[in-house]
Structure formats: structure tokens, C-alpha cells
Motif scaffolding. Sequence first.
Motif, PDB file in Angstrom:
ATOM      1  N   ALA A 115      -4.672  26.749  10.655  1.00 51.15           N
ATOM      2  CA  ALA A 115      -5.839  27.617  10.630  1.00 51.15           C
ATOM      3  C   ALA A 115      -5.404  29.078  10.671  1.00 51.15           C
ATOM      4  O   ALA A 115      -5.956  29.921   9.957  1.00 51.15           O
ATOM      5  CB  ALA A 115      -6.743  27.301  11.823  1.00 51.15           C
ATOM      6  N   ALA A 116      -4.358  29.374  11.467  1.00 53.70           N
ATOM      7  CA  ALA A 116      -3.892  30.754  11.565  1.00 53.70           C
ATOM      8  C   ALA A 116      -3.321  31.218  10.230  1.00 53.70           C
ATOM      9  O   ALA A 116      -3.480  32.374   9.838  1.00 53.70           O
ATOM     10  CB  ALA A 116      -2.841  30.879  12.659  1.00 53.70           C
ATOM     11  N   LYS A 117      -2.693  30.297   9.508  1.00 53.07           N
ATOM     12  CA  LYS A 117      -2.158  30.666   8.191  1.00 53.07           C
ATOM     13  C   LYS A 117      -3.282  31.063   7.245  1.00 53.07           C
ATOM     14  O   LYS A 117      -3.196  32.071   6.532  1.00 53.07           O
ATOM     15  CB  LYS A 117      -1.366  29.498   7.613  1.00 53.07           C
ATOM     16  N   SER A 118      -4.347  30.245   7.215  1.00 49.65           N
ATOM     17  CA  SER A 118      -5.461  30.585   6.344  1.00 49.65           C
ATOM     18  C   SER A 118      -6.079  31.906   6.761  1.00 49.65           C
ATOM     19  O   SER A 118      -6.461  32.721   5.944  1.00 49.65           O
ATOM     20  CB  SER A 118      -6.571  29.551   6.396  1.00 49.65           C
ATOM     21  N   TRP A 119      -6.178  32.065   8.072  1.00 52.05           N
ATOM     22  CA  TRP A 119      -6.780  33.295   8.568  1.00 52.05           C
ATOM     23  C   TRP A 119      -5.939  34.506   8.139  1.00 52.05           C
ATOM     24  O   TRP A 119      -6.489  35.519   7.706  1.00 52.05           O
ATOM     25  CB  TRP A 119      -6.901  33.252  10.092  1.00 52.05           C
ATOM     26  N   ALA A 120      -4.599  34.354   8.242  1.00 48.63           N
ATOM     27  CA  ALA A 120      -3.724  35.444   7.818  1.00 48.63           C
ATOM     28  C   ALA A 120      -3.968  35.764   6.350  1.00 48.63           C
ATOM     29  O   ALA A 120      -4.043  36.930   5.955  1.00 48.63           O
ATOM     30  CB  ALA A 120      -2.270  35.054   8.051  1.00 48.63           C
ATOM     31  N   LEU A 121      -4.129  34.715   5.538  1.00 52.10           N
ATOM     32  CA  LEU A 121      -4.388  34.924   4.114  1.00 52.10           C
ATOM     33  C   LEU A 121      -5.696  35.684   3.932  1.00 52.10           C
ATOM     34  O   LEU A 121      -5.800  36.609   3.131  1.00 52.10           O
ATOM     35  CB  LEU A 121      -4.450  33.566   3.413  1.00 52.10           C
ATOM     36  N   MET A 122      -6.705  35.282   4.687  1.00 46.27           N
ATOM     37  CA  MET A 122      -8.002  35.942   4.554  1.00 46.27           C
ATOM     38  C   MET A 122      -7.942  37.388   5.018  1.00 46.27           C
ATOM     39  O   MET A 122      -8.736  38.211   4.595  1.00 46.27           O
ATOM     40  CB  MET A 122      -9.053  35.178   5.376  1.00 46.27           C
ATOM     41  N   GLU A 123      -7.000  37.688   5.904  1.00 47.07           N
ATOM     42  CA  GLU A 123      -6.844  39.065   6.375  1.00 47.07           C
ATOM     43  C   GLU A 123      -5.918  39.851   5.458  1.00 47.07           C
ATOM     44  O   GLU A 123      -5.689  41.029   5.679  1.00 47.07           O
ATOM     45  CB  GLU A 123      -6.248  39.074   7.792  1.00 47.07           C
ATOM     46  N   GLY A 124      -5.350  39.142   4.487  1.00 40.61           N
ATOM     47  CA  GLY A 124      -4.435  39.811   3.568  1.00 40.61           C
ATOM     48  C   GLY A 124      -3.043  40.005   4.116  1.00 40.61           C
ATOM     49  O   GLY A 124      -2.283  40.834   3.643  1.00 40.61           O
ATOM     50  N   HIS A 125      -2.683  39.250   5.149  1.00 40.95           N
ATOM     51  CA  HIS A 125      -1.328  39.350   5.685  1.00 40.95           C
ATOM     52  C   HIS A 125      -0.399  38.439   4.911  1.00 40.95           C
ATOM     53  O   HIS A 125      -0.783  37.348   4.534  1.00 40.95           O
ATOM     54  CB  HIS A 125      -1.283  38.911   7.153  1.00 40.95           C
ATOM     55  N   ALA A 126       0.839  38.903   4.736  1.00 43.95           N
ATOM     56  CA  ALA A 126       1.825  38.036   4.088  1.00 43.95           C
ATOM     57  C   ALA A 126       2.470  37.107   5.102  1.00 43.95           C
ATOM     58  O   ALA A 126       3.245  36.240   4.756  1.00 43.95           O
ATOM     59  CB  ALA A 126       2.885  38.895   3.410  1.00 43.95           C
ATOM     60  N   GLU A 127       2.195  37.334   6.391  1.00 40.21           N
ATOM     61  CA  GLU A 127       2.807  36.506   7.425  1.00 40.21           C
ATOM     62  C   GLU A 127       1.788  36.303   8.543  1.00 40.21           C
ATOM     63  O   GLU A 127       0.852  37.095   8.681  1.00 40.21           O
ATOM     64  CB  GLU A 127       4.076  37.178   7.968  1.00 40.21           C
ATOM     65  N   VAL A 128       1.981  35.256   9.279  1.00 39.98           N
ATOM     66  CA  VAL A 128       1.038  34.986  10.357  1.00 39.98           C
ATOM     67  C   VAL A 128       1.363  35.897  11.535  1.00 39.98           C
ATOM     68  O   VAL A 128       2.525  36.033  11.905  1.00 39.98           O
ATOM     69  CB  VAL A 128       1.117  33.517  10.802  1.00 39.98           C
ATOM     70  N   LEU A 129       0.352  36.492  12.102  1.00 40.76           N
ATOM     71  CA  LEU A 129       0.541  37.381  13.241  1.00 40.76           C
ATOM     72  C   LEU A 129      -0.088  36.751  14.485  1.00 40.76           C
ATOM     73  O   LEU A 129      -0.971  35.904  14.363  1.00 40.76           O
ATOM     74  CB  LEU A 129      -0.122  38.735  12.986  1.00 40.76           C
ATOM     75  N   PRO A 130       0.351  37.168  15.652  1.00 44.72           N
ATOM     76  CA  PRO A 130      -0.285  36.648  16.869  1.00 44.72           C
ATOM     77  C   PRO A 130      -1.805  36.854  16.850  1.00 44.72           C
ATOM     78  O   PRO A 130      -2.565  36.018  17.328  1.00 44.72           O
ATOM     79  CB  PRO A 130       0.361  37.480  17.980  1.00 44.72           C
ATOM     80  N   GLU A 131      -2.249  37.947  16.247  1.00 47.00           N
ATOM     81  CA  GLU A 131      -3.694  38.198  16.171  1.00 47.00           C
ATOM     82  C   GLU A 131      -4.408  37.091  15.407  1.00 47.00           C
ATOM     83  O   GLU A 131      -5.543  36.743  15.730  1.00 47.00           O
ATOM     84  CB  GLU A 131      -3.974  39.532  15.479  1.00 47.00           C
ATOM     85  N   ASP A 132      -3.732  36.578  14.376  1.00 45.18           N
ATOM     86  CA  ASP A 132      -4.367  35.521  13.582  1.00 45.18           C
ATOM     87  C   ASP A 132      -4.602  34.296  14.449  1.00 45.18           C
ATOM     88  O   ASP A 132      -5.652  33.660  14.380  1.00 45.18           O
ATOM     89  CB  ASP A 132      -3.480  35.164  12.383  1.00 45.18           C
ATOM     90  N   ILE A 133      -3.591  33.992  15.263  1.00 42.69           N
ATOM     91  CA  ILE A 133      -3.741  32.847  16.156  1.00 42.69           C
ATOM     92  C   ILE A 133      -4.868  33.112  17.145  1.00 42.69           C
ATOM     93  O   ILE A 133      -5.731  32.270  17.375  1.00 42.69           O
ATOM     94  CB  ILE A 133      -2.415  32.575  16.900  1.00 42.69           C
ATOM     95  N   GLN A 134      -4.878  34.319  17.677  1.00 47.55           N
ATOM     96  CA  GLN A 134      -5.899  34.636  18.676  1.00 47.55           C
ATOM     97  C   GLN A 134      -7.304  34.549  18.073  1.00 47.55           C
ATOM     98  O   GLN A 134      -8.245  34.148  18.747  1.00 47.55           O
ATOM     99  CB  GLN A 134      -5.630  36.033  19.250  1.00 47.55           C
ATOM    100  N   SER A 135      -7.422  34.932  16.788  1.00 52.62           N
ATOM    101  CA  SER A 135      -8.748  34.921  16.179  1.00 52.62           C
ATOM    102  C   SER A 135      -9.292  33.513  16.015  1.00 52.62           C
ATOM    103  O   SER A 135     -10.467  33.258  16.210  1.00 52.62           O
ATOM    104  CB  SER A 135      -8.701  35.587  14.801  1.00 52.62           C
ATOM    105  N   ILE A 136      -8.417  32.599  15.611  1.00 55.89           N
ATOM    106  CA  ILE A 136      -8.937  31.258  15.327  1.00 55.89           C
ATOM    107  C   ILE A 136      -8.900  30.347  16.555  1.00 55.89           C
ATOM    108  O   ILE A 136      -9.466  29.260  16.544  1.00 55.89           O
ATOM    109  CB  ILE A 136      -8.183  30.584  14.148  1.00 55.89           C
ATOM    110  N   LEU A 137      -8.240  30.830  17.613  1.00 57.21           N
ATOM    111  CA  LEU A 137      -8.035  29.954  18.764  1.00 57.21           C
ATOM    112  C   LEU A 137      -9.342  29.406  19.358  1.00 57.21           C
ATOM    113  O   LEU A 137      -9.425  28.201  19.626  1.00 57.21           O
ATOM    114  CB  LEU A 137      -7.214  30.697  19.828  1.00 57.21           C
ATOM    115  N   PRO A 138     -10.369  30.225  19.546  1.00 59.06           N
ATOM    116  CA  PRO A 138     -11.590  29.668  20.137  1.00 59.06           C
ATOM    117  C   PRO A 138     -12.143  28.517  19.303  1.00 59.06           C
ATOM    118  O   PRO A 138     -12.582  27.494  19.839  1.00 59.06           O
ATOM    119  CB  PRO A 138     -12.557  30.851  20.154  1.00 59.06           C
ATOM    120  N   GLY A 139     -12.097  28.666  17.961  1.00 58.23           N
ATOM    121  CA  GLY A 139     -12.616  27.616  17.100  1.00 58.23           C
ATOM    122  C   GLY A 139     -11.796  26.345  17.188  1.00 58.23           C
ATOM    123  O   GLY A 139     -12.325  25.233  17.191  1.00 58.23           O
TER     124      GLY A 139
END
Lengths: 316, 329, 670
Positions: free
Chosen positions: A262-286
Motif C-alpha cells: 500500500a505504501a508503494k502505491s501511495w508513493a506512486l500517487m504522491e509522485g515519489h520514486a521511492e517509498v518514504l516513511p511518510e508514505d507508510i504513515q499515511s496508509i497505516l491507519p487504513g
Amino acid sequence: MNTSPQELLITHTYKEIDAIIAASNRIILGKEHAIRLALACLFARGHLLIEDLPGVGKTTLSHVLASSLGLGFQRIQFTSDLLPADILGVSIYSRETGAFSFHPGPIFAQVILADEINRATPRTQSALLEAMEEQQVTIEGETRLLPEPFFVIATQNPSHQVGTFPLPESQLDRFMMRIELGYPDSGAERELLMGSDRRELLKHIRPVIKPERLIEIQHLAGKIHASSALLDYLQDLLEYSRKSNEFQNGLSPRAGLAILHAAKSWALMEGHAEVLPEDIQSILPGVIGHRLHSLENLNTSSKGLANHLIKQVPIP
Amino acid sequence: MTESIVLERLSPARGDHASVSSLIRQRVYILPTRPGFLLCVAMFTMLLGAVNYNNSMAYILTFLLVSVFMVCMLHTYRNLAGLVISGAKVKPVFAGEMAGFPVIIDNRDGTPCPALKLVCHPSRKAKRAAQQSYQPVMVNLQASQWQQVEIPAPTINRGLLPLERVIISSCFPLGLFRAWSYIHLEEQCVVYPKPAGIDQFPAPVAAQEQGQEGVKSGANDFAGFRQYHPGDSIRNIAWKALAREQPLLVKRFSGDGSHTLMLAWEDVGHLPDIELRLSQLCRWILLAENQGWIYGLEIPGFQIDPAQGTLHKNRCLEALARYGIHHAD
Amino acid sequence: MQTESARSVDTLSLCWLTAGITLAILPHGLRMPVWLLPLTLALVLWRLGGGLKNWPLPDGKYWSLRILQLLIMIGGGMGVYISFHTLVGREAGSALLVLLAGFKILETRHERDFYIAAFLGFFVIVTNFFVSESITTAIYMLLTLLVMFTALITFNDHNQSLNSLTRIKTAGVLLLQAMPVMLVLFLLFPRINGPLWGMPQDAHAGLMGIDDVMEPGSISRLIHSNEVAFRVEFDGTPPENPKLYWRGPVLWYNDGRKWSRERVIGIEPAPLETAGTPVNYTITLEPTSQRWLFMLEMADKAPADSYFVNDYQLLAQEPVNKRIRYELSSYPEYALGKSNAYEIQRALQLPDNFHIRTIALAQSWANEETDAASIVNRALRMFNEQNFYYSLTPPLLTGDNVDDFLFDTRQGFCEHYAGAFVVLMRAAGIPARVIAGYQGISFNPVGNYYIVYQRDAHAWAEVWLDGRGWVRIDPTSAVAPERVQQGIAGALPEAIIDVPAVFGQIQLSRNMWQNLRNTWDAVNNQWNQWVISYGPDRQALLLKKFGMKEINLQLLAVILVIIAAIVFAVITVWLLRQYPPARDPARQLYDYFCRKLARIGIRRMPHEGPLDFAARVARKQGLLADIVNEITSLYVSVRYGSQVTKLAALKKKINAFQPEKILRIKTARS
């Protein structure tokens, strides 16, 4: 700065996804975060569970997602008398051909809305969930593949409502995410009341991308780079959930994978080329909302629990 | 939530400990072991020799040993200092079995801590009652690694068995010093009554109202297979399917719920002793669960509707274990 | 406390322990009776066989083996007694200790035995030092110690959770961390002179060097010795080679075959008149187990704990059993002695019925010549003009060694010439005596000091000339002037000087070899000065350097404790500091960056991701937004995008990042 083809691809995709979100936003007001989470789940090839009161727009959300992605859509209303065959399909003897012919059930669609899944008997529930897990159904000894992409959005009323069969924990684990829509804020509510009928708007949605493109996006999401530093962080989170005495059970390895995808997809949606801790934090509640339960306070919301977990684990 | 214990270190710990709940600081003690004292004697003899012969290399060797002795003390101390120790959920046991208290030892340092020894150190009274030795547990921790170990403790009576004081000690690297610390973890093990008794089940009750099909599958009409999930009755496993090397499947029935039991206090009222009654109920619960019954429990202060499954069984057993015990929480 | 004596010893630990003890025992093997080492090793092997191959061991199960063990034990003890005629003393004690270590290993079963065996091993190591304190021995024993510690670590690592390499490393780390405190203890531990109780008889064994008895061959046997006799440090430049006569024992008495020192009669030193500028120098004398000290002819004042006797020998109060250092100043020009009837008489002594031909020759010279000086010249001329040869390997003299040498063989080494010359002089009525000592020096450019080797040993003569006193005459120089001009190296065939054949005739490789030898000797010299002969004197010298003149033992003990405590405290803090897991370099840089931001009051929470933090910084200090975003995106691509190539750029940016400055400049501008 020179950009690699991969980065170009990501930027391009990121714009496409923004268009999808914009299109959805026009219909579902004030729920951008929920839409984003749902899309992240879809891009990560997971399935989505929406848990909320009736009437907050669960059905509309699934409809919008299906339409804007140009996917075939089927809605199954779960009731207590729904049988597995009603979902999977049946073989009926045809007099003309003298043979059994298979009549596929509603599950053979790309996007399934399993509405009020907890109203059906566990038997029917598991028929759906097993199909979901394996991406195929076996009926009378014959295995049939489900279409690709295949995305299940199940909705569930809060479990304390009468006449429901809550999904057991092992089944819940098969959903990548559980989200809550919640009531719209006052501005969105006013717009909702003033604007035209949502169902009318739905009819006018044009697909933003083709289904083949969606599969490409899913592939791309899988290729987003997750560095060892990030995996360290993810492992710290998992470890904390297992070691700390605050939760009933720690997060399973399957949960860990779900978070990563999920964090990978989120990173893609944020336009990141790599997964960031923020990406994990964003999807974690879900992702962890339906997997982690507080030992002390059973009423802690999934968001509160995830935030607590995030706050407790420093980023390495 | 139980607290974690951090073994104290001389130098102030860095802030990163603050991330994990609240930590109780616990002092680490250190003394030479018997070989350590013996080496002291040996070193003194060597010093006498060095002085007598005025031999520089003998001096050097003696002083090297003295200073290795000192450095060894630091190393041994460091093995324990800074460890973070916390308890975890304790698995319930039946009276008479060995309870295992899981303890998580977390080494947050970049140096390994080999050969840590943990042993339950009960009060004299508990020791006498147990009549059994407390086996030590050895743990080796790599750098930045945590490990969960179970500290065994014998159980005698049903109820709640608190974890006694645990001693964690280390003699590594040279065995010349022994560092130790006492850990008090607020852990307790639920000790179920020992299953016993010879009475038959009480009479089954009639089916309850509709709407409970989900929980009382256990009877006649075969309604297909589904995958096995932990907690399913072993009786319903499709062994034949398993023999065909298919995954573990469970037979599903849609029944009318005639196998419903209510295990009540009155059913064991004739037994003379409370513990005997609890033991009988315990045996019944285990039997009922094993044979696929749907059962409920009713004892003073606790009642649970008929149901089935491991979770249900555990709740019933825990109620038996806690019967008549006032607990603070 | 819990006793663990029941814990039995695992085979791996046992292997390490036996390896350590075997290493400690081996050097003794060369010195001990031949049977001792094999016996001890057999015991060790027996135990190892028991551990590895389940050989029967002497314990409760096999009482016959226990009896065998007992018999070996008694036999070993008796063997030691027979070999050394005693059970105490250095040699016999070491032998017993070696034997004991072997038996302890054999009966090692439990924890307690293991430790005792290990500590016995330490004792065996110490006994090695009573025999040799060289650098090589020290290194060898350090290695042995490392193995012993590894054994202890292995034993204490109950489940063998560490691999062998880590265990050896741990032992090494322990040793290294022990070094500072050891050094402090070594340097400052109050040293007292002399033994606490009587030294065993055999504490000092035979040493090689100049003797107080001279006969043909007694000096030439030293010619092959590359051992150092003493080292000299000159203040300023040393005198030229022909003046470098190092005076040793003075030999008066001739019994027909050999020259010896005679009992010293008077301790009143002969008067000495000196002229010219003195040469100041310090000598570090290797132990000789004799009392005489060597000095450059002629020193005027005796150093501490020594004195001159009447024939101007410098004698120490005690035999030189350890390396000692003393300072002297010598005058190249001097006049020694005064007319003393008793001395003259002694200096004319000749044995009866010996040297008949020589005496006849001398008496003919005495008749022909008028004064003593011309007789001396005549003798030297004879050596020079007739066919006398300077030879390292003179023919064996069977008869009267002076007559045979002078009239038949005519090949000899310095002792031949000196001896024959003194006999000639005495026969001619000129008082004369033989002086033994060294001649020449070798410079060691590495250590910037000079070495006198045993091969520089020499003998010359002193004759009494009325009005001039005792005058040095070196008859060897009449035969082989190069011996005196260039030192022994000039007079010897090349092969004698210790250059291995492999270096052949190539000058470069010979020079390299010489360099290597010089370096090694310099290192050894430092080792000798600062380690082996470190004692009360050196300690006082060291303390003086730090401004402590008057030191009593109490004060020294206090100083020792304070300094050792400080050093140990530093090690403690260093050891007990937190060892954070190895950090990623990018992460370290980012932490540095965060610390810089913390200076202006923006602190990153531990759980705050880099982008979130950057956004927060931008919200709080908009002026920093650009640079912070730039750094953050670099950091993200290095740490999370694994683009290591950007690390350098990140480092540059973060090092240059100065939030206060940016804020000041930008605020001023707007």
C-alpha cells in the motif's frame, strides 16, 4: 537534474492519477483522502473494506472508482438468504445443447461492490472472500479465473447493528485496507444539499484511463523502490506492535506486506520514486485499523491506534 | 500494560529509550566470582615473585592480568546494563503444569550479550511449596537484537500465579565477575483448575432462538467444506480430504442445535469442595469442546451463553481460574 | 551467590585451554630435562583424547588409571629432584610447575579445575620470563595469553553463540583495553631494590664475555659472537677508533699457560694525571655476572656504587647481574701510576721453567739496548718486520705456548701477541701487565648510539716506563694495524661478520642487512632501557621529568592510585557509553542537519518523516524553505532511493548549511 525513464514514467502516472482523483472529487465531496486510500488499495491489488453507517456514500465511491477507471462494475447486495451460488454462478442443464452450461455470477466483474457483507451468512461470506484471495473460483470441480484487474470493495455496517454476522478476524485480514468515510464536513454537506443528484452525475462520468493502463499502473506501483532504511522502519513498526503489551496481537507478516504494498502505491500517487516513511504513515491507519486492537481500550479508533504506533516508533 | 525495566547503566542513557513506554530503572550489582577471588590470590603471588626477582616482564604480566581483571568487570557489567526487559502475555496452564512466563530481553546496544542467565528467584515460602527446582534459562543476544524467553515456574493451585522475582545474571566474558540484577515484572499466569471428576454431562438444553446459526455449527446436516481456521473443532476436520493431500478442510453442518449444554454451578453442587467442583467443570468444558458441543457456563459471578471454539473455551476456563479471587485490576 | 561448580567443561573450551598451556610450556622444553616436556604433553594429550575420542581417563570409574596417574606424579616429582638435586629454585620450580599444569589439565572436569588450570598457565608464562625477557619472548607470551583468554571466553560463552573469530577478537579487545592501566601500574608501581628474600643459587646462569683469565683462544672464541657487550652514548663525537680502548680486567699473573688477575691487594687507586678535553659518555652494560665495569681509557671518576682499585680497574660493588647504566668522562691523554716497589715486583713475575727461549731472547735484547723504550720498540719491530701474522685461527700450541708462538707458528690473535709481549718485557726487566677489554665501536644510526660487540674483545699490554708511568702498548697494532685503525671489522675476513650467505657479495643487500640489524638492535635497546631494566632508578628519572624530585613510597602509591583511577575511569566511560547500532552515513548527515535546525528552535520529532519535517520547517521559517527542500530531497534520494552517488552532494550541502546566517541575510535584505 537528469531524470531516468522510470522517474518520467512515475511523473506521467502521477498526473494521470491526479486526474482520476479530480474526477472522483467532483462527485464525492470532501472525501479526497478516502478516495486516495481506495485508489492506493486498488493499485496495490488489494481489496477494500469500507465500514460506516449507511448513507454516507459508500456505494457512490465504488461506483465512481469503477466508472472513472473504465472498469466493469457489479454490485452484490448481501442479505441473510444470499447463497454462495448467487455470487459465484451456477451450471444449468440446457435442453438445447444437452449439456450443463455455466452462468457466471456477479463475481465475474472487475469491480465488485459487496454491499453490507456482514448481513450474509458466514458461508456466503467465505465464498466471496475465498474467491477474492485466490483470484479464481472453483465450481463443480472446474476452476475459472476471475478478470483482471479484480477489485472488491466490501462495505460493512458497524458491527453493533442488529442482524449481522461480523467477519472473523482471519477473514478481515484478507482486506488490504479498511477505511471509514465518516460524515462530510459542513461545507461539503452544503454543496451536497445544493447540488444535483449524485446518481445523475454518475451517469456522466467518462473513464479517465483504460483498464490495460490500470494494470500497467499496478505493475509500476510494485516496482517503486523500497530501500533497506525504509524496510528497517517497517520492521520496527511491526516489531513494536508485537513486542509492546498494548495490542491484543501483533501485526502479522501478511499485514507487513500489505503495509509495504500500500505504501508503494501511495508513493506512486504522491509522485515519489521511492517509498518514504511518510508514505507508510499515511496508509497505516487504513491498513492496520482492522488488524490491530488495543488491549486496554477497545474503543480506540483505528486512526488513534495507528497514530499511537507512529508516535512510538522513531524513524531509524 | 506492563512496564518495561531497563537495567541501569552508569552513564546517563540517551534519549532514545524514551520512545518505549515507561521504563523502570533497576540497579545492576557486580561481585567477583570464586575464580575471580582465586585469580586475585594468584596475581598477588605473581607480584611477590616479580618484586623478588625484580623482573620487569613478570611485573608487566601481573599488571596486565590486574588490568584485564578490571576491564573484565566493565565488560560483565555492560552485558546487563542497558538491557530493556519487559513481560509479554502469559499463556494459561492447568494446575500442576509448568507455567512459562515469557520475558522479552532487548539489547539495544551495538555489542552482543552472550550467555545471559535468567532464573526465577522465589521467596522462601514459594520455593518450599513448589518442591521443584527452578530451571535457569540461558539467552544469547546479538547486537541490537531482542529475544523472548520463557521462564519456567511450577504451578500448584488454580488461580493467578504471579511471576516471582527473576534474577538475570552474566559472567561473560572471563567468568571472573558475576553481574546480576533483580527483575520484578507484574506478570501473572492464569492457572486453570486441574481437569478432574467422573460425573457425566448434565442434560442438554433445547435450541435457543433463531439467528445463531453462525456459532452453533456442530450437528447433523452436511453443508460443505471450508478452510480450517484455528479454533475449529478437530472433530470436524475432513481427515479423508487431508489424506488426499488437500489442504486442511473442515466439514460444515447446518444443524438444529440439539447439542447445547449449560454447565452450571448447581450441576456440581453435590461435590464437597469448591476446587473439586471447579475441576469437574473444567473437565466438562474440555470434553464438550472436544466433542463439538455447544456449551455455556454459569457459576456465581460469571455467566456465558452457549458457544463453541477455542476463544470461548478459554474464557470459560479463565472464569473457573478466577473464581473467588479478588484481583486488583 | 550461586555456585556452579557442577558445570562440566566442554571439549572446545578444553582444546583452547590446552593450546594455551602447551604454548606456555613449550619454551621451557629447551631448558628442562628431556623427559619433562614429552611427559607433560602426553598428559595433556591424554585429557584431550578423553574429551575428543572418549579415551578412559583417571577418574572414579577407572581406579587403576588413578593409581597410574599417582605413580606418574610421584615419578615426575622424583625425576625433577634427580635432575636438579632440589625441588626449589627457579629451574626446579619451573619444572614442577610445568608438570603440575599437565596434571591439572588431565584432571580438569569441572568449572573449578578449568579456572585453576588456566591460572597455573599464567604462572607458567611468568616462569618463562625469568629466563628470557626479550621482545620475541614477550610477543610469544602475549599470544599465549590471548589463547588463554580465548579459552576462558569460550568456557563462559555457554552455548557457543559466538564464533571462534569473535571470541579471539573479544580476548584481543580485553587485552588492548587493559593496556593503559597496565602501563600506569608498570611505570608508577613503587619499585624497591633487591630481592624480598634470598635469591635461589641458579638465578644467574653463565654469561659470555671477557673473562679474568686469558689463555690462547679465550678472546678469539668471542670473535664469532654478535652479542652486544655494551652500548655507548657519547655526548658529542666519539674519539677515533685507535683511541677506543675499553679497559677491563688487568691481568698480572702468568702461570706459564694462562694469565690471571690475582687477588687485588690495594684498593688505593693509582694516581692519574689527565690532560686534554674529556669525553663524556654513558654505558649500558649487559649483565656479565662479574664485578668489573668497562671504561674508555682513562676515566677519572668512578660512577656510583663502583670504585677504582690500584691497577686502575673499575669495580662495581656487586656483580653485574642485570643490565646497568653508568656515566663516565674519560681523558684521551693521561699519565697513570707512580713507582711502587711491590707493584714493580709483581709486574716482573715469570713462572719458573717456562718460556726459556723467549727469556733468552729478551735478555739478549736487554744486553744490547740501553733503555726500556728501545727494548719495547725492538719487540714491536720484531712483530712488524719478521713474518708474524694476525690470524683468527692460529695453529694449536702444544708445548710452551709463548715459545712456540714466537719461534715456530708465528700466527696468533691479540691474546697471543699481548701475552708474548708482556713475557718479553718482563724477561727484559721491564715491568709489564696484560689488559683485557674491548677495542672499537660500531655506530647504530637507527638508535643514534654506539655498540661494542663481544667480537670487539681485545687484549693489550701496559709497560712501566720510568717517568711516564704505565704506558699502553698494543703489540697487535704492530702486526695488524688495521685492527686498531678500523676496528675488528677491518681485520676480519668478511664472512666472519654475521652476514648470511644469501646476501652474497652485493653491497646493497649487505647494507640492507646491516640496516635491519641496526634497527633491531635499536628496538632492543629501547626495550632494554625502558622495559627490562626499568627499576627504581629509571622510575626516579621518569618522575623527575614530571617535576617530582623527592618521592617516598607512600606518595608514589597515592600518585599511582590516583592516575590509575583516572585512566580506569576514562576506560569505564568509554566502554559503558552507548553503542548505537552502526549508522548510515546519510542518516548521520541528516542528523547533523537536524541539529543545525534545532539551533534555531525547530526540532524534528523522532517519528517525523523527512518530507513532513521539511514542510514544517517551511511553514515556520519560509525563508529556509528552498534550501531545506533541496537538502531533504537529496537525503530522500540517497537514503530511500538508494542513490549513493548523491551522498557527496548531500554532505557538501549540509556542511554548508547555516540556518542562522540565511535568516540574517534574507531578513536584512527584505
